[in-house]
Scaffold this motif. Structure first.
Motif, PDB file in Angstrom:
ATOM      1  N   ASN A   1     -36.565   7.960  11.154  1.00  0.00           N
ATOM      2  CA  ASN A   1     -37.373   8.125  12.358  1.00  0.00           C
ATOM      3  C   ASN A   1     -38.510   7.129  12.425  1.00  0.00           C
ATOM      4  O   ASN A   1     -39.502   7.343  13.085  1.00  0.00           O
ATOM      5  CB  ASN A   1     -37.946   9.542  12.427  1.00  0.00           C
ATOM      6  CG  ASN A   1     -38.967   9.803  11.331  1.00  0.00           C
ATOM      7  OD1 ASN A   1     -38.898   9.187  10.286  1.00  0.00           O
ATOM      8  ND2 ASN A   1     -39.884  10.724  11.589  1.00  0.00           N
TER       9      ASN A   1
ATOM     10  N   SER B   1     -39.538   2.814  12.753  1.00  0.00           N
ATOM     11  CA  SER B   1     -39.145   1.429  12.990  1.00  0.00           C
ATOM     12  C   SER B   1     -40.287   0.554  12.519  1.00  0.00           C
ATOM     13  O   SER B   1     -41.453   0.874  12.738  1.00  0.00           O
ATOM     14  CB  SER B   1     -38.867   1.218  14.479  1.00  0.00           C
ATOM     15  OG  SER B   1     -38.519  -0.105  14.735  1.00  0.00           O
TER      16      SER B   1
ATOM     17  N   LYS C   1     -39.956   6.575  15.874  1.00  0.00           N
ATOM     18  CA  LYS C   1     -39.055   6.728  17.012  1.00  0.00           C
ATOM     19  C   LYS C   1     -39.501   7.906  17.863  1.00  0.00           C
ATOM     20  O   LYS C   1     -39.895   8.946  17.353  1.00  0.00           O
ATOM     21  CB  LYS C   1     -37.617   6.920  16.536  1.00  0.00           C
ATOM     22  CG  LYS C   1     -37.008   5.655  15.973  1.00  0.00           C
ATOM     23  CD  LYS C   1     -35.519   5.807  15.741  1.00  0.00           C
ATOM     24  CE  LYS C   1     -34.916   4.480  15.294  1.00  0.00           C
ATOM     25  NZ  LYS C   1     -33.463   4.590  15.060  1.00  0.00           N
TER      26      LYS C   1
ATOM     27  N   LYS D   1     -37.537  -0.925  19.719  1.00  0.00           N
ATOM     28  CA  LYS D   1     -36.501  -0.265  18.923  1.00  0.00           C
ATOM     29  C   LYS D   1     -36.778   1.234  18.813  1.00  0.00           C
ATOM     30  O   LYS D   1     -35.858   2.053  18.836  1.00  0.00           O
ATOM     31  CB  LYS D   1     -36.428  -0.894  17.539  1.00  0.00           C
ATOM     32  CG  LYS D   1     -35.914  -2.324  17.522  1.00  0.00           C
ATOM     33  CD  LYS D   1     -35.937  -2.884  16.107  1.00  0.00           C
ATOM     34  CE  LYS D   1     -35.457  -4.329  16.074  1.00  0.00           C
ATOM     35  NZ  LYS D   1     -35.541  -4.903  14.706  1.00  0.00           N
ATOM     36  N   ALA D   2     -38.068   1.580  18.673  1.00  0.00           N
ATOM     37  CA  ALA D   2     -38.426   2.989  18.568  1.00  0.00           C
ATOM     38  C   ALA D   2     -38.126   3.747  19.857  1.00  0.00           C
ATOM     39  O   ALA D   2     -37.940   4.962  19.842  1.00  0.00           O
ATOM     40  CB  ALA D   2     -39.906   3.124  18.212  1.00  0.00           C
TER      41      ALA D   2
ATOM     42  N   GLY E   1     -35.471   3.148  21.531  1.00  0.00           N
ATOM     43  CA  GLY E   1     -34.018   3.156  21.663  1.00  0.00           C
ATOM     44  C   GLY E   1     -33.482   2.005  22.480  1.00  0.00           C
ATOM     45  O   GLY E   1     -32.304   2.007  22.853  1.00  0.00           O
TER      46      GLY E   1
END
Length: 682
Positions: free
Chosen positions: A144, A146, A164, A651-652, A654
């Motif tokens: 969880n 990044s 995330k 990235k966190a 998605g």
């Protein structure tokens, strides 16, 4: 010679071979002699070096043997002694009788094993990886988080860790943070003037901290121009508006789609017929030429603006999030410019003299209340010489209460120096004056008064409405614009009113920005295939003079752009409207007034390197995710030292992220971060 000739070619050939053999034999003999002579000197006479000694008397040189003849030396000791001996006191270097050998190279340093494979290519278990973060190794199994790198402001790179973001509850799928803050609304002293529909943002620490989910069954939006007439029911699954307004030809449900016949409360026979009536009533309105930018107040599902697009008029449709709370959501799903906004107690977030035409068709606003303070806000935003069109029952119905409302409206517009240029059927059209002469010639004490000379009509962020008439610039700024489409690339006179350092070079800055973005967008279209993106709703988070939006138009990308001017920079919003574009003022430290899943493309150039001093970057990007459509794109151009944090935050969220070089090449201080929001989330 005769004998040789008579013997034929064979004799000559034998003679040549004999001569060659003699030469080769002689060469070999000489080589052997030199070999033995050299060996003799190298074996026994290493110290017998010859020297030329000058004779002082005769001036000639004599040949002598080396004075070191017969002596043996330890070469290493000589080298060490030479290296450690101090220089002579007189600063002169004494002649050396033997050349000193260079010092030996330092011993090789021990090489640490830094990989998982040894020198023979065999996998190893005992290897080192250099320095590491113990906390990172300890939490390696966690999924969880990044991670990335950012600058600490001193040139060093430090680790960034972004958790995330989780999904929000299903009940938040239409969540607008500053308009759905029920706790703040409950604490209001009064709501009679519509205060509950204005911005009431969550306190710091209580804002959005999760990803707003899409409705179940969400599908890629129907592309423009089909989306003008139909959208997927699953993307805006709210049937109340169709039930309430079905008889007025606004909207209808047809299987898995909403259909939009183009009607409205006052034009149930269709927007096209309604617009034709405008042009017949007032040919000077000249849609797409003189009238380029319009505001539709209380827009319904925005059919007025949707059909004006085909006449080259860019209309911003606004309505509050009231009992028909999904009006703006339908408009945006159709691909029509729209924002949630309310005429209540504060100025709207648009500059003075922004709109060539402002339209209100049964918008349920009492324009004459509180000394006409709401119509004064219309007057502030209406361009000098622009038109206000009112289609409502007081215009055409002959009932006592409605006739009284009409008289109040006529009285107020007269004191505002508006001219009633046309009244026909259920439409009345007024025109605003071009200058202040009428205002100044009114009788003393006439209300409403002119605003104070130091009142800035372009200052709109959390500014209360004022019961005064905004003065028009004495220089004629705002009224002396060119017609569309020439105005898109013509530097407007209001450039001179923007608070920036440049003065003489403002027009050059304007043109340079236009050229800059034109070249960049051409590269995007050519190399990144923007033409295949099917862009429709676009947001530019730091618009400057609007060069990005203008470049999209010049590259014939069929989309519209909402140009946002951050409050942290110069207010260039009037220039954007003078170009024939639309925009809004905003502070990116707070959420934006629009529904989730609004935009196909969000563009940010140089925004984060400026706003990171004031705002939390993750908070801004989470808000970007809220208003970005699934399957949409984000393009961020910014400095290299902030890109790692942006990349890891993406990235966190998605997103699928990718770093690209700018056209300046890999050594430039700027990078482009491209992000794609996945259509489906786990």
């Amino acid at each position: 010679m005769k004998g040789i000739t008579a013997s034929g070619g064979g004799g000559i050939s034998d003679l040549c071979k004999s001569a060659a053999l003699i030469r080769i034999s002689g060469f070999l003999l000489i080589s052997v002699v030199f070999f033995y002579v050299g060996k003799h000197f190298s074996d026994g006479s290493a110290q017998q070096l010859l020297f030329f000694t000058p004779q002082q008397d005769s001036g000639s040189a004599a040949v002598g043997l080396s004075p070191n003849l017969g002596k043996a030396f330890d070469v290493s000791s000589v080298v060490n002694e030479t290296a450690s001996s101090p220089p002579p006191e007189n600063g002169q270097i004494e002649p050396q009788h033997a050349a000193a050998a260079p010092p030996p190279p330092p011993p090789p340093t021990a090489v640490e094993r830094m990989g998982v494979v040894d020198e023979n290519g065999k996998m190893m278990d005992d290897f080192e990886v250099g320095e590491y973060d113990p906390e990172l190794v300890e939490n390696w199994s966690k999924t969880n988080e990044s991670e990335g790198l950012e600058s600490d402001g001193k040139g060093d790179r430090v680790r960034v860790r972004v958790k995330k973001f989780p999904l929000c509850a299903e009940s938040m799928r239409e969540y607008i943070p500053c308009l759905d803050n029920e706790e703040a609304i409950k604490q209001l002293d009064s709501t009679e003037k519509g205060e509950r529909f204005e911005r009431h943002c969550p306190e710091e620490g209580n804002g959005l901290n999760c990803i707003v989910p899409a409705p179940k069954g969400y599908r890629t939006p129907i592309p423009w121009p089909r989306s003008r007439d139909e959208v997927w029911f699953s993307n805006v699954p709210h049937a109340r508006l169709a039930e309430d307004k079905g008889g007025q030809n606004w909207i209808a449900i047809d299987k898995d789609k909403f259909k939009f016949p183009g009607g409205g409360t006052q034009f149930i026979h269709g927007a096209d017929q309604y617009l034709d009536q405008f042009e017949k009533m007032l040919p000077e309105i000249a849609f797409g030429r003189h009238t380029r930018v319009a505001l539709d107040v209380g827009c319904g599902v925005a059919s007025f603006g949707a059909y004006l697009l085909s006449r080259n008029v860019l209309t911003l449709s606004v309505a509050p999030k009231d009992v028909h709370e999904n009006q703006i959501q339908f408009a945006l799903e159709r691909g029509v410019p729209a924002m949630v906004a309310a005429f209540a107690t504060r100025r709207l977030l648009y500059p003075s003299q922004a709109f060539d035409l402002i339209h209100c068709s049964r918008c349920r606003i009492n324009w004459t209340r509180d000394d006409g303070i709401l119509l004064l806000e219309i007057n502030r935003m209406l361009r000098a010489g622009g038109y206000f069109a009112w289609a409502a029952q007081p215009v055409y119905k002959h009932e006592a209460a409605l006739e009284e409302q009409w008289e109040e409206m006529v009285n107020l517009t007269t004191r505002l120096c508006w001219t009633l240029v046309k009244k026909e059927g259920y439409i009345a059209i007024w025109q605003k004056p071009l200058n202040n002469s009428c205002y100044l010639s009114r009788e003393e004490g006439t209300l409403p008064p002119l605003c104070a000379p130091d009142d800035d009509p372009d200052k709109v962020w959390y500014v209360d409405l004022k019961a005064c008439i905004s003065r028009l610039p004495e220089e004629g700024y705002g009224s002396n614009i060119t017609a569309w489409p020439e105005r898109l690339q013509t530097p407007p006179d209001r450039l001179q009113s923007v608070q920036i350092d440049a003065y003489i070079s403002r027009k050059e800055l304007f043109r340079a920005e236009s050229r800059y973005w034109k070249e960049i967008i051409q590269g995007y279209v050519r190399a990144l295939h923007w033409g295949k993106f099917k862009l429709r709703n676009v947001l530019d988070m730091r618009a400057g003079f609007g060069g990005f939006a203008a470049a999209l138009i010049e590259n014939k990308l069929d989309c519209w752009v909402l140009n946002v001017i951050p409050v942290s920079g110069p207010n260039t919003l009037p220039v954007i409207y003078d170009r024939g574009l639309i925009g809004v003022m905003h502070d990116w430290c707070e959420p934006f007034d629009t529904y989730p899943r609004t935009y196909d493309l969000i563009h940010a150039a140089g925004l984060f390197s400026v706003e990171r001093k004031r705002c939390n970057i993750s908070t801004i990007m989470l808000e970007m995710d809220r208003i970005l459509r699934p399957g949409g794109h984000v393009y961020i151009r910014d400095t290299l030292n902030i890109m790692d944090e942006l990349q890891e935050t993406g990235k966190a969220l998605g997103w699928h992220v990718s770093m690209r070089d700018t056209s300046e090449g890999p050594h430039a201080s700027y990078r482009i971060l491209t992000c794609d929001k996945r259509l489906l989330r786990a």
